[in-house]
Structures are given as C-alpha cells and as structure tokens.
Write a protein that holds these residues in place. Structure first.
Motif, mmCIF file in Angstrom:
data_model
loop_
_atom_site.group_PDB
_atom_site.id
_atom_site.type_symbol
_atom_site.label_atom_id
_atom_site.label_comp_id
_atom_site.label_asym_id
_atom_site.label_seq_id
_atom_site.Cartn_x
_atom_site.Cartn_y
_atom_site.Cartn_z
ATOM 1 N N ARG A 147 -36.880 24.343 29.072
ATOM 2 C CA ARG A 147 -37.407 25.267 28.082
ATOM 3 C C ARG A 147 -38.421 24.555 27.210
ATOM 4 N N ASP A 148 -39.241 25.335 26.532
ATOM 5 C CA ASP A 148 -40.151 24.834 25.517
ATOM 6 C C ASP A 148 -39.581 25.174 24.141
ATOM 7 N N TYR A 149 -40.102 24.497 23.119
ATOM 8 C CA TYR A 149 -39.616 24.713 21.762
ATOM 9 C C TYR A 149 -40.778 25.119 20.859
ATOM 10 N N TRP A 150 -40.504 26.063 19.955
ATOM 11 C CA TRP A 150 -41.520 26.574 19.034
ATOM 12 C C TRP A 150 -41.121 26.325 17.591
ATOM 13 N N GLY A 151 -42.134 26.111 16.756
ATOM 14 C CA GLY A 151 -41.902 26.089 15.328
ATOM 15 C C GLY A 151 -41.952 27.489 14.746
ATOM 16 N N GLN A 152 -41.757 27.583 13.432
ATOM 17 C CA GLN A 152 -41.731 28.880 12.759
ATOM 18 C C GLN A 152 -43.123 29.357 12.346
ATOM 19 N N GLY A 153 -44.092 28.470 12.372
ATOM 20 C CA GLY A 153 -45.463 28.864 12.074
ATOM 21 C C GLY A 153 -45.887 28.562 10.650
ATOM 22 N N THR A 154 -47.189 28.414 10.474
ATOM 23 C CA THR A 154 -47.783 28.245 9.153
ATOM 24 C C THR A 154 -49.034 29.114 9.090
ATOM 25 N N GLU A 194 -62.494 34.335 11.568
ATOM 26 C CA GLU A 194 -61.776 34.657 12.811
ATOM 27 C C GLU A 194 -60.724 33.619 13.191
ATOM 28 N N ASP A 195 -60.648 32.522 12.456
ATOM 29 C CA ASP A 195 -59.579 31.546 12.669
ATOM 30 C C ASP A 195 -58.291 31.948 11.944
ATOM 31 N N THR A 196 -58.357 32.997 11.163
ATOM 32 C CA THR A 196 -57.188 33.461 10.425
ATOM 33 C C THR A 196 -56.051 33.830 11.367
ATOM 34 N N GLY A 197 -54.841 33.408 11.012
ATOM 35 C CA GLY A 197 -53.671 33.738 11.811
ATOM 36 C C GLY A 197 -52.501 32.842 11.460
ATOM 37 N N ASN A 198 -51.409 33.108 12.113
ATOM 38 C CA ASN A 198 -50.236 32.262 11.975
ATOM 39 C C ASN A 198 -50.299 31.207 13.089
ATOM 40 N N TYR A 199 -50.234 29.944 12.698
ATOM 41 C CA TYR A 199 -50.371 28.849 13.652
ATOM 42 C C TYR A 199 -49.003 28.256 13.966
ATOM 43 N N TYR A 200 -48.738 28.140 15.251
ATOM 44 C CA TYR A 200 -47.455 27.643 15.731
ATOM 45 C C TYR A 200 -47.662 26.382 16.568
ATOM 46 N N CYS A 201 -46.742 25.449 16.467
ATOM 47 C CA CYS A 201 -46.766 24.336 17.406
ATOM 48 C C CYS A 201 -45.666 24.535 18.443
ATOM 49 N N LYS A 202 -45.928 23.996 19.609
ATOM 50 C CA LYS A 202 -44.986 24.110 20.715
ATOM 51 C C LYS A 202 -44.792 22.750 21.357
ATOM 52 N N LEU A 203 -43.570 22.419 21.614
ATOM 53 C CA LEU A 203 -43.220 21.181 22.304
ATOM 54 C C LEU A 203 -42.804 21.525 23.723
#
Length: 120
Positions: free
Chosen positions: A107-114, A88-97
């Motif tokens: 505004r906040d900033y997002w990565g493209q995900g892994t 259930e941890d499966t997914g696309n993980y994104y970081c946000k600044l």
C-alpha cells in the motif's frame, strides 16, 4: 505504521514562494519513493512532483521550472519548494509515500494535506 505530516501551506500573492514539508514516521522513508499531489475544489487529485528513493525526479508540466522536490533521508522529510506561484496552483497539497523495496507493504501512505492559496 507510517504517518505523514505536511506543513508549510498558506495564503500568498502571485509571484511569491512557499516551501512545503512532509515528515514521515517509521523507518521506511529512505527506501520509499515520495510524491506531492494537489487537489483543487471540483478537480481530481493530480501529481505535482515525485522523487524516487534514488533521487530521480519528475514534474507536472504546469510546474516545471518553478517547483523543486527534494528529500532529506536523515530527517525523514520531503520538501516541495514552490516559486513564482500562480493562482492556478491553489489547492490542498498532499504528500504520498510509496514503499518500493522487496517485502514492502502492499500500500501507499498519504498525509492529511496542507492548503495553499494563491491570490492574484
């Protein structure tokens, strides 16, 4: 301009570990809060863990005791150590600044995900 690049995702079996990294460009990393979010197919993006610029952390109930968020301001990098992974941890993980200082960008900033995939 801030850019975030995530890495460290992959395919693992249940019970294994991964460490995600998020490298930020620019000069505002150390004065910003950082968050890790994930999104599974068909689901909304959800908060996994967050760390303030002062080092305070909070976690989703589903990952408490298994995941650890940390940051290295000298390297402009945030980490997410994920242990005892579950399907259930499966997914696309994104970081946000999240800039949080006087005069910070509105505004906040997002990565493209892994992608993280955990097989049972």
């Amino acid at each position: 301009q801030v850019q975030l690049v995530e890495s460290g995702g992959g395919l693992v079996q249940a019970g294994e570990s991964l460490r995600l990294s998020c490298v930020a460009s620019g000069s505002i990393f150390s004065v910003s809060d950082m968050g890790w979010y994930r999104q599974a197919p068909g689901n909304q993006r959800e908060l996994v863990a967050r760390i303030t610029r002062g080092g305070l952390t909070n976690y989703a109930d589903s990952v408490k005791g298994r995941f650890t968020i940390s940051r290295d301001n000298a390297k402009n990098t945030a980490y997410l150590q994920m242990n005892n992974l579950k399907p259930e941890d499966t997914g696309n993980y994104y970081c946000k600044l999240e800039p949080r200082f006087p005069g910070s960008p509105p505004r906040d900033y997002w990565g493209q995900g892994t992608q993280v995939t955990v097989s049972s």
